[in-house]
Every structure is written in C-alpha cells, then in structure tokens.
Design an enzyme around this catalytic site. Sequence first.
Site, short mmCIF file in Angstrom:
data_model
loop_
_atom_site.label_atom_id
_atom_site.label_comp_id
_atom_site.label_asym_id
_atom_site.label_seq_id
_atom_site.Cartn_x
_atom_site.Cartn_y
_atom_site.Cartn_z
NE ARG A 109 -3.32 8.61 -9.34
CZ ARG A 109 -3.98 8.15 -8.27
NH1 ARG A 109 -3.29 7.75 -7.21
NH2 ARG A 109 -5.28 8.09 -8.25
CD GLU A 126 -3.20 0.32 0.24
OE1 GLU A 126 -2.72 1.19 -0.52
OE2 GLU A 126 -4.42 0.13 0.37
CG ASP A 127 -0.87 4.70 -1.73
OD1 ASP A 127 -1.59 3.73 -1.50
OD2 ASP A 127 -1.33 5.81 -2.07
CG PHE A 139 -4.76 15.90 1.15
CD1 PHE A 139 -5.84 15.04 1.39
CD2 PHE A 139 -4.24 15.99 -0.13
CE1 PHE A 139 -6.39 14.30 0.35
CE2 PHE A 139 -4.80 15.25 -1.17
CZ PHE A 139 -5.87 14.40 -0.93
CG ASP A 153 -6.46 8.30 5.92
OD1 ASP A 153 -6.73 8.55 7.10
OD2 ASP A 153 -6.56 9.15 5.03
#
Length: 192
Positions: A165, A99-100, A152, A103
């Site tokens: 991205r 996963e990046d 964010f 959260d």
Amino acid sequence: MTAPATRVLLSAAQIEQRVKEMARQIEADYAEGPLYLVSVLKGSFIFMADLVRAFERLRVRTEFMAISSYGTEKTSSGQVKLTRDLDVSIEGQQVLIVEDIVDSGLTLSYLLNLLGARRPRSLAVATLLDKPERRVKPVEIRYTGFQIPDEFVVGYGLDFAEDYRNLRDICVLEEIATSASGAPAAWSESER
Ligand code: PRP
C-alpha cells in the site's frame, strides 16, 4: 519487504498531476461547499489524503467508511458488508464517495444504495482508477483519474494481501498470475 516484481503503470508524478486536475474539476462543480468526502477504507486513504490537500477553496468534510467482502470470491459472490459506518448524518448534504478503484462495481453499487437511502442532497463518485473491463454491476462514476487495463495493481493505497500500500507509484504485480476473479491465483485463504 523484499523488492516486489513490479512494473510501474502510473508514476507518482502522473498521479500527483491527475489528482490536482480532479480537484480543480470537483471544486468547479461544487462551488457551494461543504462537500462531504466519504473515503472507502482501506484502499482510498492515500488518494483521499492527496485529494483533500489539492483543494484550494472548497469547504470539505472528511468522513470514512469501511467495507469487507463475505467469503473468498468477492467479485463473484457480490456480497459486501459494512464494517465501519459514518458517524455523521449526510441528510441534505453534498456527498462524494472517494474510491481508489472500481472493479466489478459491486462495492460501489452497495454504497450508492446505502448512502442514497440517507437522502443526501447529492451523491456522486470519484475514483482514482477504473477497470471498466471487469464491470459486473453498472455504476455511474462522475470523476475518474485513470482507466486501466485488467491487471493486478498495487501501490498508492492498493494492496496485495495487505502489502505494497505504501508504494508511491501504482504498479502491476507481474509475477502473479491472476485468476478469473481477478484475485492472484497464489493467494491462500488467509491472505484474502
Ligand atoms: C477494493 C477497492 C474497492 C473495491 C472495488 O477494496 O478499494 O472498495 O475493492 O472492487 P469492486 O468494484 O469489485 O467491488 P478491497 O476489498 O480490496 O479492500 P481494501 O480497500 O481494504 O484494500
């Protein structure tokens, strides 16, 4: 794209170094490959690409899945949907979800249940980023690149409305006030 109003949180050099360290640790733990790396699209594609190239001796398989959220408030609705499944069986295999970012933990919780039911020999998680302050669902993460504050972030695969991205650094989008859900308040429905 005009220059985004960003502040570098993690530089490309810091990321590169940490990804190599993670690869060494993973290689040490999985001496008996092959290891099935399952990238969760889209955000993890760059991390996945760098991680697999940092392995020096581990046999790896590169697999991909995609998930999307129902509705507009993913972190509050908790509803995720599989939009692309694996095209191989993982039964009896060593599997590492890549996963990046973790959260709320809702995506990962869904994936762990889904893949766990397929009876892999082992199932663990590697994430480049972890925002522990935002966790709703507890999830076990074996390999974490960086714990980050509740800001964010974009770049290195992570987006804002599909932009950014491609940034080499991981950056904070400073001009965007975030709502309680973590989504930028300026987002329109079509941009989510
Ligand atoms: C991101 C990220 C994780 C998920 C984590 O994906 O790649 O899959 O959110 O959030 P959670 O812990 O709150 O579930 P996103 O929905 O932004 O899609 P993308 O990867 O295609 O950008």
